[in-house]
Design an enzyme around this catalytic site. Sequence first.
Site, PDB file in Angstrom:
ATOM      1  N   GLU A  85      -1.995  -2.494   6.460  1.00  0.00           N
ATOM      2  CA  GLU A  85      -0.950  -2.177   5.496  1.00  0.00           C
ATOM      3  C   GLU A  85      -0.055  -1.086   6.094  1.00  0.00           C
ATOM      4  O   GLU A  85      -0.520  -0.237   6.860  1.00  0.00           O
ATOM      5  CB  GLU A  85      -1.585  -1.693   4.198  1.00  0.00           C
ATOM      6  CG  GLU A  85      -0.600  -1.472   3.067  1.00  0.00           C
ATOM      7  CD  GLU A  85      -1.277  -1.056   1.761  1.00  0.00           C
ATOM      8  OE1 GLU A  85      -0.676  -1.255   0.698  1.00  0.00           O
ATOM      9  OE2 GLU A  85      -2.409  -0.536   1.821  1.00  0.00           O
ATOM     10  N   LYS A 153       1.496  -8.010  -3.168  1.00  0.00           N
ATOM     11  CA  LYS A 153       0.354  -7.233  -3.662  1.00  0.00           C
ATOM     12  C   LYS A 153       0.332  -7.205  -5.185  1.00  0.00           C
ATOM     13  O   LYS A 153       1.293  -6.786  -5.835  1.00  0.00           O
ATOM     14  CB  LYS A 153       0.440  -5.808  -3.092  1.00  0.00           C
ATOM     15  CG  LYS A 153      -0.749  -4.927  -3.394  1.00  0.00           C
ATOM     16  CD  LYS A 153      -0.589  -3.579  -2.693  1.00  0.00           C
ATOM     17  CE  LYS A 153      -1.819  -2.691  -2.851  1.00  0.00           C
ATOM     18  NZ  LYS A 153      -1.641  -1.404  -2.123  1.00  0.00           N
ATOM     19  N   CYS A 195      -5.416  -4.079   0.444  1.00  0.00           N
ATOM     20  CA  CYS A 195      -5.916  -2.745   0.123  1.00  0.00           C
ATOM     21  C   CYS A 195      -6.551  -2.628  -1.274  1.00  0.00           C
ATOM     22  O   CYS A 195      -7.682  -3.059  -1.474  1.00  0.00           O
ATOM     23  CB  CYS A 195      -4.789  -1.730   0.304  1.00  0.00           C
ATOM     24  SG  CYS A 195      -5.360  -0.008   0.493  1.00  0.00           S
TER      25      CYS A 195
END
Length: 309
Positions: A85, A153, A195
């Site tokens: 990321e 995301k 993440c």
Amino acid sequence: MSRLKVAVVQLCSGLDVSENLTEIERQLMALHPLKAFHPLKAFHPLKAFHPLKAFHPLKAFHPLKAFHPLKAHQQNNIDIVVLPECFAMVGGSQASLALQADEVMSWMAAIAKEFGCWLIGGVLPVNANSDGRSHAACFVYNPEGEEVACYHKMHLFDVNVSDSKGQYRESDDFIPGDRPELVDIGPAKIGLSICYDLRFPELYRYLVNQGATILTVPSAFTKVTGAAHWEPLLRARAIENQCYVLAANQGGTHPDGRQTWGHSMIISPWGDILAEAPAQGTAVIVAELNLEELAEVRRKMPCHNHRRI
């Protein structure tokens, strides 16, 4: 093809986009150590970059004749590369980086084509909202350099952490995505995540229900949360879903004072750590994924068939 060789890149990205991309090239070239090729001289993707000027990486990239990326790929058999990321920049303005998104995407396409691999392009902000916020986008490129998927995301990191930064509010810069994304690469299907998504197991169960056998987790896990939860969460997602997990993390202290945990990992469907990067600094870890062994794990312990809910 029952075996895939994968490379997971760990970085400690700073504010200079060009330097960060060059470091990725350096790490990947370590897998193809051909003396005649000098990536730092041959490829300066964002040198003297101006966001209003067009950037053409395929024109800017002139590898020496002695370099044959497809031959090198065949010898080293790197099928999948995963970037972390925020690979292009940590600590600067996400809105400014979003203005450079097209140029970084072109760089990713060029890298995938030159190395003949599937590239899971970490995370890049892509403008999506009139209020100036972006999507945190993970792009996937095939070995021909074509964009084949983009995952936004879904879970944004709005939390308080006991570190030097203290407060994280990704929703100030990003808007959440609204759907999972799966990539069919032929011998396997890859489920994409980013993440903080790691803390939401229902996302991964959905991806497995759609056929995923590999899960990718480009991350910038903080040092505090990483020390507590990084490895347990990664191994849990691998074990409960009987999938390979490829987790590329940031590692070190960044210009804004943020500290990230490192320890990028490649994990088997049985939960074994096949490769692990150090706590800090840049690194590339490599492992071979045996899809027949994955299928055998699922045959011997058919957990997915035993579910009652």
